[in-house]
Design an enzyme around this catalytic site. Structure first.
Site, short mmCIF file in Angstrom:
data_model
loop_
_atom_site.label_atom_id
_atom_site.label_comp_id
_atom_site.label_asym_id
_atom_site.label_seq_id
_atom_site.Cartn_x
_atom_site.Cartn_y
_atom_site.Cartn_z
N ASP A 16 0.86 -1.16 0.00
CA ASP A 16 0.00 0.00 0.00
C ASP A 16 0.91 1.23 0.00
O ASP A 16 2.11 1.12 0.29
CB ASP A 16 -0.88 -0.03 1.26
CG ASP A 16 -1.67 1.24 1.45
OD1 ASP A 16 -2.38 1.65 0.51
OD2 ASP A 16 -1.57 1.84 2.54
N ASP A 18 -0.12 5.09 1.05
CA ASP A 18 -0.33 6.02 2.16
C ASP A 18 -0.27 5.31 3.50
O ASP A 18 -0.98 4.33 3.73
CB ASP A 18 -1.70 6.70 2.03
CG ASP A 18 -1.77 7.63 0.84
OD1 ASP A 18 -0.83 8.41 0.65
OD2 ASP A 18 -2.76 7.57 0.09
N THR A 109 -2.47 0.92 -4.40
CA THR A 109 -3.01 2.06 -3.67
C THR A 109 -4.43 2.39 -4.10
O THR A 109 -4.82 2.13 -5.25
CB THR A 109 -2.11 3.30 -3.88
OG1 THR A 109 -2.70 4.44 -3.23
CG2 THR A 109 -1.92 3.62 -5.36
N SER A 110 -5.17 2.99 -3.18
CA SER A 110 -6.52 3.46 -3.50
C SER A 110 -6.50 4.83 -4.17
O SER A 110 -7.54 5.31 -4.64
CB SER A 110 -7.37 3.52 -2.23
OG SER A 110 -7.54 2.24 -1.67
N LYS A 141 -10.63 -1.50 -1.84
CA LYS A 141 -10.40 -2.12 -0.54
C LYS A 141 -11.62 -1.85 0.36
O LYS A 141 -12.17 -0.75 0.30
CB LYS A 141 -9.14 -1.56 0.12
CG LYS A 141 -7.87 -1.80 -0.70
CD LYS A 141 -6.68 -1.06 -0.07
CE LYS A 141 -5.43 -1.21 -0.94
NZ LYS A 141 -4.28 -0.46 -0.39
N ASP A 166 -1.34 -0.66 6.27
CA ASP A 166 -1.45 0.05 7.54
C ASP A 166 -2.89 0.24 7.98
O ASP A 166 -3.16 0.38 9.16
CB ASP A 166 -0.79 1.43 7.44
CG ASP A 166 -1.62 2.40 6.62
OD1 ASP A 166 -2.03 3.45 7.15
OD2 ASP A 166 -1.88 2.10 5.43
#
Length: 220
Positions: A16, A18, A109-110, A141, A166
């Site tokens: 991921d 962030d 990543t989103s 996600k 995270d």
């Protein structure tokens, strides 16, 4: 007894972005705080819900009456692209990433592709060739599709990957994808309740590349 992550080898690592490779909380919460105030939301209660998921999923989940979701998502994404001040690396991340062959790791990543590029540049992290963004998938996600696609881009099975996350939504996505999960706690203000291995950052770990090309997480 379950085999320790440090005793296993993996075909690839999936990260991921962030909160896992970089810390963009200050910038993200500036943007989302302003957005929340525009809509009369309780900012303090709302901000913890934004992390690890796509803006479209965050806004849709609220069910606010009379809003144009596409327009609101565009507002947030534009503001995030324009405000990257204060984005920093997670400690030790560059040395850690540089020890992984470029074709053995991916970012999942989103964020949008443009925002991911801006954040990585601001943090001084060179991205790998393989990146999955929120634009690449239909279901974000905690759906596992993003990690399944990340593994596919590397030519491996997600179950053969070690996934670094995270946020709760990302941790659940990693579990559902079938990979082992490591939780990075650098941006957490309270202890994380999880059965997964937790590490504060990358200063205490490294990567050993085996003779067969597989990767092993090692303690420093």
């Amino acid at each position: 007894m379950q085999q320790s992550i440090f005793d296993k080898t993996y075909a690839a690592f999936l990260f991921d972005m962030d909160g896992t490779l970089l810390n963009s909380i200050v910038a993200a919460e500036r943007v989302w705080g302003a957005w929340a105030r525009r809509h009369g939301l309780d900012v303090a209660a709302f901000l913890p819900t934004i992390h690890g998921v796509r803006p479209v999923d965050t806004i849709t989940r609220l069910g606010l009456p009379g809003i144009d979701i596409a327009r609101e998502v565009d507002w947030v994404e534009t503001a995030e692209r324009e405000d990257v001040e204060g984005i920093v690396q997670i400690d030790g991340v560059v040395t850690f990433l540089n020890s992984i062959p470029a074709d053995r790791w991916a970012i999942v990543t989103s964020a949008t592709a443009e925002l991911a590029r801006r954040c990585m540049t601001a943090a001084g992290i060179a991205p790998p060739p393989a990146i999955v963004t929120g634009e690449d998938i239909v279901n974000g996600k905690p759906n596992p599709d993003c990690f399944l696609l990340g593994a596919k881009k590397l030519g491996v099975a997600a179950s053969e990957c070690l996934i670094f996350e995270d946020a709760p939504a990302g941790i659940l996505a990693g579990e559902r994808a079938g990979g082992d999960v490591v939780v990075i706690t650098a941006t957490h203000h309270t202890p994380v309740k999880t059965a997964h291995l937790t590490i504060p950052d990358y200063t205490g770990v490294g990567v050993a590349v085996q003779d067969d090309g597989r990767l092993r997480l090692v303690r420093r």
